[in-house]
Write a protein that holds these residues in place. Structure first.
Motif, PDB file in Angstrom:
ATOM      1  N   VAL A  24      -3.384  -8.636  33.743  1.00  0.00           N
ATOM      2  CA  VAL A  24      -4.197  -9.622  33.006  1.00  0.00           C
ATOM      3  C   VAL A  24      -4.016  -9.431  31.504  1.00  0.00           C
ATOM      4  O   VAL A  24      -3.838 -10.400  30.751  1.00  0.00           O
TER       5      VAL A  24
ATOM      6  N   LEU B 295      -0.506 -10.675  30.449  1.00  0.00           N
ATOM      7  CA  LEU B 295      -0.341 -12.128  30.474  1.00  0.00           C
ATOM      8  C   LEU B 295      -1.196 -12.829  29.421  1.00  0.00           C
ATOM      9  O   LEU B 295      -0.787 -13.853  28.867  1.00  0.00           O
ATOM     10  N   TYR B 296      -2.383 -12.285  29.157  1.00  0.00           N
ATOM     11  CA  TYR B 296      -3.317 -12.942  28.235  1.00  0.00           C
ATOM     12  C   TYR B 296      -3.587 -12.095  26.992  1.00  0.00           C
ATOM     13  O   TYR B 296      -4.679 -12.141  26.440  1.00  0.00           O
ATOM     14  N   TRP B 297      -2.593 -11.367  26.532  1.00  0.00           N
ATOM     15  CA  TRP B 297      -2.809 -10.418  25.444  1.00  0.00           C
ATOM     16  C   TRP B 297      -3.350 -11.091  24.184  1.00  0.00           C
ATOM     17  O   TRP B 297      -4.135 -10.492  23.432  1.00  0.00           O
ATOM     18  N   LYS B 298      -2.972 -12.345  23.939  1.00  0.00           N
ATOM     19  CA  LYS B 298      -3.457 -13.035  22.745  1.00  0.00           C
ATOM     20  C   LYS B 298      -4.977 -13.218  22.772  1.00  0.00           C
ATOM     21  O   LYS B 298      -5.639 -13.147  21.730  1.00  0.00           O
ATOM     22  N   ARG B 299      -5.519 -13.444  23.954  1.00  0.00           N
ATOM     23  CA  ARG B 299      -6.975 -13.630  24.071  1.00  0.00           C
ATOM     24  C   ARG B 299      -7.716 -12.329  23.786  1.00  0.00           C
ATOM     25  O   ARG B 299      -8.860 -12.345  23.335  1.00  0.00           O
TER      26      ARG B 299
ATOM     27  N   GLN C 241      -8.137 -11.898  19.823  1.00  0.00           N
ATOM     28  CA  GLN C 241      -8.614 -13.032  19.040  1.00  0.00           C
ATOM     29  C   GLN C 241      -9.862 -12.708  18.230  1.00  0.00           C
ATOM     30  O   GLN C 241      -9.899 -12.905  17.020  1.00  0.00           O
TER      31      GLN C 241
ATOM     32  N   SER D 262     -10.754 -22.724  33.385  1.00  0.00           N
ATOM     33  CA  SER D 262     -11.515 -21.832  32.502  1.00  0.00           C
ATOM     34  C   SER D 262     -12.302 -20.809  33.306  1.00  0.00           C
ATOM     35  O   SER D 262     -12.401 -19.642  32.912  1.00  0.00           O
TER      36      SER D 262
ATOM     37  N   GLU E 195      -9.771 -18.182  34.580  1.00  0.00           N
ATOM     38  CA  GLU E 195      -9.305 -17.286  33.510  1.00  0.00           C
ATOM     39  C   GLU E 195     -10.398 -16.312  33.089  1.00  0.00           C
ATOM     40  O   GLU E 195     -10.122 -15.123  32.875  1.00  0.00           O
TER      41      GLU E 195
ATOM     42  N   PHE F  38     -10.427 -12.203  33.075  1.00  0.00           N
ATOM     43  CA  PHE F  38     -10.816 -11.353  31.949  1.00  0.00           C
ATOM     44  C   PHE F  38     -11.926 -10.389  32.359  1.00  0.00           C
ATOM     45  O   PHE F  38     -11.919  -9.212  31.991  1.00  0.00           O
TER      46      PHE F  38
ATOM     47  N   LYS G 127      -0.108 -16.211  37.900  1.00  0.00           N
ATOM     48  CA  LYS G 127       0.568 -17.450  37.503  1.00  0.00           C
ATOM     49  C   LYS G 127       0.513 -18.494  38.617  1.00  0.00           C
ATOM     50  O   LYS G 127       0.255 -19.677  38.379  1.00  0.00           O
TER      51      LYS G 127
END
Length: 262
Positions: free
Chosen positions: A57, A60-64, A67, A169, A172, A176, A225
């Motif tokens: 997780v 794949l979602y490192w930007k979140r 933030q 949403s 996701e 998280f 994915k």
């Protein structure tokens, strides 16, 4: 447990952790069919390899995850119910984890819910913003998954949808939320084993833990994915039918006299 059995369990964990079909339930069933001893290491292994899945997780979602601090505050809100209730009910949950019948029943009941859940929210206004209140409520929904056979993913996703979130949403945020939840569960099991003086691994067991986490990580990357794409297009129904079929097969085997309890 040998290396092949460890790899099979890790593949099951990686596939099922983020699908609404119960990873714990499937690992319990698989362990039972493979005749793996229900010892302290097996219980620890089945929880610990979740760590590999949660790393997927973050990758794949490192930007979140970089933030803002609000993102983490909301995760804390959502995590608190599981932290408190899980701590208070830990011994009772461990007892339930030994029952294949409990898993089978909850697979069937959860499957029925998933078959009809899309129609419940069809046509309702949806949004993508997770508020603090929404995060907390999703956290309470997640606690339902402390019952083996109830999917953590399904419980938290449905919890998000009850608060008006879109399926994407909700899914996701469920991913998280898995990060602190599963990390805490794994760390708690390790700490408990250490305090009980049962945390003494052989070199072979350490190798199995490493293999399990690596395999769970790689498989979970693909599973996440796939699930997001499939969920947006088709919803939950197919997962509901799958759960019912698996649950009924297990109950039938038990009724025919097969000893499936670990």
């Amino acid at each position: 447990m040998d290396s092949i059995q460890a790899i099979i369990l890790a593949i099951i964990e990686g596939i099922t952790e983020f699908l609404p079909i119960s990873s714990t339930g499937h690992m319990i069933i698989a362990s039972s069919f493979m005749g793996i001893d229900n010892d302290n290491f097996t219980k620890l292994f089945e929880v610990n390899i979740q760590f590999g899945a949660i790393i997927s997780v973050i990758v794949l979602y490192w930007k979140r995850f970089v933030q803002s601090l609000q993102f983490y505050y909301k995760l804390i809100y959502a995590f608190l119910p599981a932290a408190v209730i899980g701590f208070l009910l830990n011994d009772y949950i461990d007892i339930l984890l030994e029952s294949v019948i409990v898993v089978a029943i909850m697979l069937v009941l959860g499957g029925i819910v998933l078959i009809f859940i899309d129609k419940v929210f069809e046509g309702k206004e949806q949004h993508d913003e997770v508020s603090y209140g929404t995060a907390l409520k999703i956290g309470f929904f997640q606690c339902i998954a402390m019952i083996p056979g109830v999917s953590r993913s399904a419980a938290s996703i449905i919890g998000g949808m009850t608060q008006g979130l879109t399926r994407k949403s909700s899914a996701e945020f469920s991913f998280f939320l898995a990060v602190p939840t599963m990390f805490a569960a794994s760390a708690y099991k390790m700490l408990k084993a250490y305090l009980d003086e049962t945390l003494s691994f052989s070199s072979e067991e350490i190798q199995l833990l490493v293999i399990g986490n690596v395999v769970a990580f790689l498989v979970a990357l693909a599973a996440i994915k796939f699930f997001i794409s499939y969920l947006q297009k088709y919803g939950f129904k197919v997962f509901g039918y799958y759960r019912i079929v698996v649950g009924l097969i297990i109950l039938l085997l038990v009724a025919l006299g097969y000893d499936l309890n670990i």
